[in-house]
Design an enzyme around this catalytic site. Structure first.
Site, mmCIF file in Angstrom:
data_model
loop_
_atom_site.group_PDB
_atom_site.id
_atom_site.type_symbol
_atom_site.label_atom_id
_atom_site.label_comp_id
_atom_site.label_asym_id
_atom_site.label_seq_id
_atom_site.Cartn_x
_atom_site.Cartn_y
_atom_site.Cartn_z
ATOM 1 N N LYS A 196 18.910 14.102 -18.006
ATOM 2 C CA LYS A 196 18.861 13.400 -16.718
ATOM 3 C C LYS A 196 17.770 11.915 -16.681
ATOM 4 O O LYS A 196 16.735 12.199 -15.630
ATOM 5 C CB LYS A 196 18.372 14.004 -14.677
ATOM 6 N N LYS A 249 23.953 13.439 -18.438
ATOM 7 C CA LYS A 249 23.884 12.617 -17.028
ATOM 8 C C LYS A 249 22.944 11.243 -17.069
ATOM 9 O O LYS A 249 21.861 11.159 -17.103
ATOM 10 C CB LYS A 249 23.968 12.755 -15.915
#
Ligand code: PBG
Length: 330
Positions: A196, A249
Site C-alpha cells: 500500500k 494499492k
C-alpha cells in the site's frame, strides 16, 4: 518474394465474435468487490462530493445496497465505518456496538450470501487521523498491533467473512492471525493490503471517510511510490505471516507492481482501484473529455491484464450492469 505478410493479425480483429473468442483477459462481476461507507442514523443516503455516485449510507440503506449488489452477482462488499465519536486510540474501531460491527450483523442477517469484508484500520476512528497509536508525534508500530488484532476479532465476531488490514504496521498480519486463531476463527481468511503506497489518489476517500491525518502524512508507514522491489518484500512478509490474499494499492499507477506480484507469488491477488482513480474518470466523463463508460472498462481490463484476480472498485455496480447488458462488446 512475399506478396503479403505471413501472419495478418487483423484477421482476428475484424469480427466482434472472433475478438471475443481470442480475448486473453476477462472481466466479470465475479472478480469485483464494492467498497461502501456506513454512518449512524436512519434513511441516510448522503452523496459524497468528491466521489459522484457514491454515498454515505446508514445501516438500513446499506442493507438495501447489499441486496442489490448480491443480485448483480458481485461477490463481496468492503465496509468502512464513520464513527459517531473519535478518540486518540480509536476505540470505536473495536467496540461491539461500533458502526461497522452493527453494519456487518445487519448485512449478514439479511443478505447471507454476500461476503462482508471489513477494512481493519484505526484512521477513521482516531482523533489525529493516523492509522496507529501516536506517541511523541510519531505513529508507534508495536503498541498498534494489539489494537488492530482487537479490531479484526470484533469484526469477525460480528460476522465478517474476511478481514482486510490496511494500516501498514509491520507484523500486523501475524498479530491478527494469532488473535483470530486464539478466538477460534482459524478459518477466517485475511486479505492484506500488502503493498500500500503513500498515494495522493486516496484524497477523495479521506474526505469520504473523514480520515485525513491531522498532522504530518502517512509516509512513515505507507510505501514510497518509487519502490517496486520493496513491494515484493512486503508481500513476501505478509505471505509468511499468514495472509491468504495479498493486495496492491492503488491499482492504475502500479500496474507493474501488480504484474510482478502475480508472476512472483502466484497467490490470489487483489488490486484496489482507489477513490482518486474513480474521481479522475468521473471528472473527465462529466467534462465530456472522456467517454466515462469506456474509460472505466479499459481501466478495469488493464488491471486484470496486469494480473489482479480481484478488483476492488467503486465502479463495481456500473461494471456489473454493463456486463449484464453485454454492451462492452460493441
Ligand atoms: C485506511 C484506508 C484508506 C483507503 C483504504 N483504507 C486511506 C488511507 O490509507 O489514507 C483508501 C481507499 C481509497 O482511496 O479508495 N487506511
Amino acid at each position: 518474394m512475399m506478396a503479403h505478410p505471413l501472419f495478418r493479425p487483423r484477421r482476428l480483429r475484424e469480427k466482434a465474435l472472433v475478438r471475443k473468442l481470442v480475448r486473453e483477459t476477462t472481466l466479470a462481476a465475479d472478480d469485483l468487490i464494492y467498497p461502501a461507507f456506513v454512518v449512524d442514523g436512519r434513511a441516510v443516503r448522503e452523496p459524497i462530493g468528491s466521489m459522484p455516485g457514491q454515498f454515505h449510507l446508514s445501516i438500513d440503506e446499506l442493507v438495501k445496497e447489499a441486496k442489490d449488489i448480491a443480485g448483480m452477482g458481485i461477490p463481496g462488499l468492503l465496509l468502512f465505518g464513520l464513527p459517531a465519536e473519535k478518540d486518540p486510540r480509536g476505540s470505536e474501531a473495536w467496540a461491539d456496538d461500533g458502526i461497522v460491527q452493527r453494519a456487518v450483523r445487519a448485512v449478514k442477517d439479511t443478505v447471507p450470501d454476500l461476503l462482508v469484508i471489513t477494512d481493519v484500520c484505526l484512521c477513521e476512528y482516531t482523533s489525529h487521523g493516523h492509522c496507529g497509536v501516536v506517541e511523541d508525534g510519531t505513529v508507534k508500530n508495536d503498541p498498534t498491533l494489539e489494537l488492530l488484532a482487537r479490531v479484526a476479532v470484533s469484526h469477525v465476531e460480528a460476522g465478517a467473512d474476511l478481514v482486510a488490514p490496511s494500516d501498514m504496521m509491520d507484523g500486523r498480519v501475524a498479530a491478527i492471525r494469532e488473535a483470530l486463531d486464539d478466538a477460534n476463527y482459524a478459518e477466517t481468511p485475511i486479505m492484506a493490503y500488502s503493498a500500500k503506497y503513500a498515494s495522493v489518489f486516496y484524497g477523495p476517500f479521506r474526505e469520504a471517510a473523514d480520515s485525513a491525518p491531522q498532522f504530518g502524512d502517512r509516509r512513515g508507514y505507507q510505501m514510497d511510490p518509487a519502490n517496486a522491489v520493496e513491494a515484493l518484500r512486503e508481500i513476501a512478509l505478509d505471505v509468511d505471516e499468514g495472509a491468504d490474499i495479498v493486495m496492491v494499492k492503488p491499482a492504475l499507477p502500479y500496474l507493474d507492481v501488480i504484474s510482478r506480484a502475480k508472476a512472483e507469488f502466484g497467490l490470489p491477488l487483489a488490486a484496489y482501484s482507489v477513490s482518486g482513480e474513480y474521481a479522475m474518470i468521473k471528472a473527465a466523463g462529466r467534462l465530456g473529455w472522456l467517454d466515462e463508460e469506456r474509460a472505466m472498462m479499459e481501466t478495469m481490463i488493464s488491471i486484470r491484464r496486469a494480473g489482479a484476480d480481484i478488483v476492488i472498485t467503486y465502479f463495481a455496480r456500473d461494471i456489473a450492469r454493463l456486463l449484464e447488458q453485454n454492451r462492452h462488446l460493441r
